[in-house]
Design an enzyme around this catalytic site. Structure first.
Site, PDB file in Angstrom:
ATOM      1  N   SER A 182       0.816  -1.217   0.000  1.00  0.00           N
ATOM      2  CA  SER A 182       0.000   0.000   0.000  1.00  0.00           C
ATOM      3  C   SER A 182       0.848   1.266   0.000  1.00  0.00           C
ATOM      4  O   SER A 182       0.332   2.363  -0.206  1.00  0.00           O
ATOM      5  CB  SER A 182      -0.893   0.014   1.251  1.00  0.00           C
ATOM      6  OG  SER A 182      -0.085   0.166   2.406  1.00  0.00           O
ATOM      7  N   LYS A 183       2.150   1.141   0.241  1.00  0.00           N
ATOM      8  CA  LYS A 183       2.976   2.337   0.448  1.00  0.00           C
ATOM      9  C   LYS A 183       3.403   2.970  -0.884  1.00  0.00           C
ATOM     10  O   LYS A 183       3.326   2.329  -1.938  1.00  0.00           O
ATOM     11  CB  LYS A 183       4.194   1.984   1.305  1.00  0.00           C
ATOM     12  CG  LYS A 183       3.847   1.471   2.722  1.00  0.00           C
ATOM     13  CD  LYS A 183       3.070   2.476   3.539  1.00  0.00           C
ATOM     14  CE  LYS A 183       2.877   2.261   5.015  1.00  0.00           C
ATOM     15  NZ  LYS A 183       2.564   1.009   5.608  1.00  0.00           N
ATOM     16  N   THR A 184       3.880   4.193  -0.821  1.00  0.00           N
ATOM     17  CA  THR A 184       4.238   4.939  -2.035  1.00  0.00           C
ATOM     18  C   THR A 184       5.307   4.195  -2.839  1.00  0.00           C
ATOM     19  O   THR A 184       5.188   4.021  -4.042  1.00  0.00           O
ATOM     20  CB  THR A 184       4.741   6.348  -1.655  1.00  0.00           C
ATOM     21  OG1 THR A 184       3.717   6.993  -0.895  1.00  0.00           O
ATOM     22  CG2 THR A 184       5.062   7.169  -2.894  1.00  0.00           C
TER      23      THR A 184
END
Ligand SMILES: *Cc1c(COP(=O)(O)O)cnc(C)c1O
Length: 376
Positions: A182-184
C-alpha cells in the site's frame, strides 16, 4: 460497478526488467547485488549514509529497539494515532508502550504531550510521519536531548517528505520505512532501516542474521538473534521504485491537489495540513470533520462504498484497542489525549492509489459533496 481502490502501486517496465534479471541471475555469489544497489540508492535519496533492506518496517522497529538496548521494563513513548506496527515491537522487547497525543493540525506526535509523559523509566520515543506528513522535529529532538531519550523515526508513510529541507528518515538515532504493497514505494512486503550511526548499524546488521557478521561462514553464533532479510527479487523491485521515487511522489502530490481543489469549498472538512516547515508526500489524502456534524467514519465509508469507493478509517487511538487494555493505567489515556480521541470517529483516508485518475477524484468528491451537503 467499477471500484476505486484505496491504494495501489505504479509498476513500469523498469520494475519488471529488474525483477526478471534478479530472479534469473541473483543467486549464490550474486545474491546480494540488488540489495547493495537498492541500499546505496536509498541512502542517496534520503541523505543518510547507512541503509539496511529488511522484510518489513515492523522488523526494522524491532531491530532498532533491540540495537538501542531497549529492554524489559523500559518505557517507550508512541503517538496514539498510527498503525499498531509502530508500537507492537515495544512489547516484543519487553518494554512498555506509553501513548501520547497528536497535534490537532498535523496529526503527528505533540511535543507537549511527549514531554508530559516522560518518567525516569522512559528510554525512547518513536515518532511517526503520519500519512506523509512530518512531526515538529526541532521541538521533539530538543526534548529528547534534554531527557536523554533515543529517537526512532517511523517514516513508513513518508518516503521523500522533508522537514525544513531535511529528509524524512534523517531525524533521530535511527529511522525506518515500509515498502508494503500500500505504500508509495513498494517491494510487495519490505522495509528499510537507515541511520547515521555506524556502530548502531553494525549491531543491527549482526542481530538481523542470527547474530553473525556479514560474510561469516563459521556458523559459531554468539547470541540468539533474528532472521530479518529481504529477497533479491524484492530488492530489485525496490531499486527500480527508488529510481522512480520522485515520479511516485509527484503523483501523490498531484492527487492531493485534485482533492484539495474540489473539497476546499466544503467548510466542515479539513484535509492533511503539513504546516509551513514540511514538504509532505501525501501517502493518503485524508479528511476529518467536526464531531458536531453527526456522522461517524463508518457512516461516511459505507455511503462511499455503495458507489464502489474504497476508504479506510482514520487510525483509532492505540490506547482504545483491545490489544492494550491489559496495560496498567490505560484508561487514563482518553482524558490525557483528547485530540486523538476527537479524531477517532471523524476521519477517513480517501482513495490514493498511484493509478488514480482525475475523473475518479471527481466522482469521489461529488459523493463527498452530497454526504456533506448540510455544511455547504
Ligand atoms: C505500514 C506501516 C508500518 C508497518 O510496515 P510493515 O512494512 O507492514 O511492517 C509501520 N508504521 C506505520 C506508520 C505504517 O504506516
Amino acid at each position: 460497478m467499477r471500484r476505486i481502490p484505496i491504494a495501489g502501486p505504479w509498476i513500469t517496465q523498469r520494475e519488471i526488467d529488474y525483477v526478471t534479471d534478479a530472479v534469473t541471475h541473483s543467486w549464490y555469489d550474486s545474491a546480494n547485488l540488488y540489495h547493495e544497489r537498492f541500499e546505496r540508492a536509498f541512502s542517496q535519496y534520503v541523505c543518510v549514509p547507512h541503509s539496511m533492506a529488511l522484510p518489513s518496517c515492523t522488523s526494522g522497529i524491532h531491530l532498532a529497539l533491540t540495537a538501542l538496548g531497549v529492554a524489559d521494563g523500559d518505557e517507550v513513548i508512541v503517538p496514539e494515532v498510527t498503525w499498531i506496527a509502530t508500537a507492537a515491537p515495544v512489547s516484543y522487547v519487553g518494554a512498555i508502550p506509553v501513548f501520547v497525543d497528536v497535534d490537532p493540525t498535523t496529526w503527528c506526535i505533540s511535543p507537549e504531550s511527549l514531554e508530559a509523559a516522560i518518567t525516569p523509566r522512559t528510554k525512547a520515543v518513536i515518532t511517526v510521519d503520519l500519512y506523509g506528513n512530518m512531526a515538529d522535529y526541532d521541538r521533539i529532538l530538543a526534548i529528547a536531548n534534554k531527557y536523554n531519550l533515543r529517537v526512532i523515526e517511523d517514516a513508513a508513510e513518508a518516503a521523500g517528505a522533508r522537514y525544513k529541507g531535511k529528509n524524512a528518515g534523517s531525524f533521530g538515532d535511527v529511522a525506518v520505512f515500509s515498502f508494503h504493497g500500500s505504500k508509495t514505494l513498494t517491494t510487495g512486503e519490505g522495509g528499510m532501516l537507515v541511520t547515521h550511526d555506524r556502530a548502531l548499524f553494525d549491531r543491527a546488521n549482526f542481530l538481523r542474521d542470527h547474530g553473525r557478521v556479514p560474510g561469516d561462514f563459521r556458523f559459531e553464533n554468539s547470541e540468539v538473534a533474528f532472521k530479518y532479510k529481504m529477497s533479491s527479487m524484492q530488492a530489485a523491485l525496490g531499486l527500480a521504485q527508488t529510481e522512480r521515487l520522485d515520479e511516485l511522489i509527484e503523483k501523490k502530490r498531484e492527487t492531493f491537489a485534485w482533492y484539495r481543489e474540489r473539497l476546499s469549498g466544503i467548510p466542515c472538512l479539513t484535509l492533511n495540513d503539513p504546516g509551513l516547515d514540511v514538504d509532505a508526500t501525501y501517502w493518503m489524502t485524508s479528511i476529518v470533520w467536526n464531531e458536531s456534524f453527526g456522522l461517524g467514519k463508518k457512516d461516511v465509508s459505507d455511503a462511499l462504498a455503495r458507489h464502489g469507493i474504497d476508504t479506510r478509517p482514520f487510525f483509532s487511538p492505540l490506547s482504545s484497542l483491545g490489544a492494550y487494555q491489559h496495560l496498567s493505567g490505560i484508561e487514563a489515556c482518553r482524558a490525557r489525549n483528547p485530540v486523538s480521541y476527537r479524531l477517532r470517529d471523524c476521519g477517513i483516508n480517501l482513495p490514493s492509489s498511484l493509478g488514480l485518475q482525475e475523473e475518479e477524484v471527481d466522482f469521489v468528491c461529488e459523493h463527498l459533496r452530497r454526504i456533506f451537503s448540510k455544511c455547504l
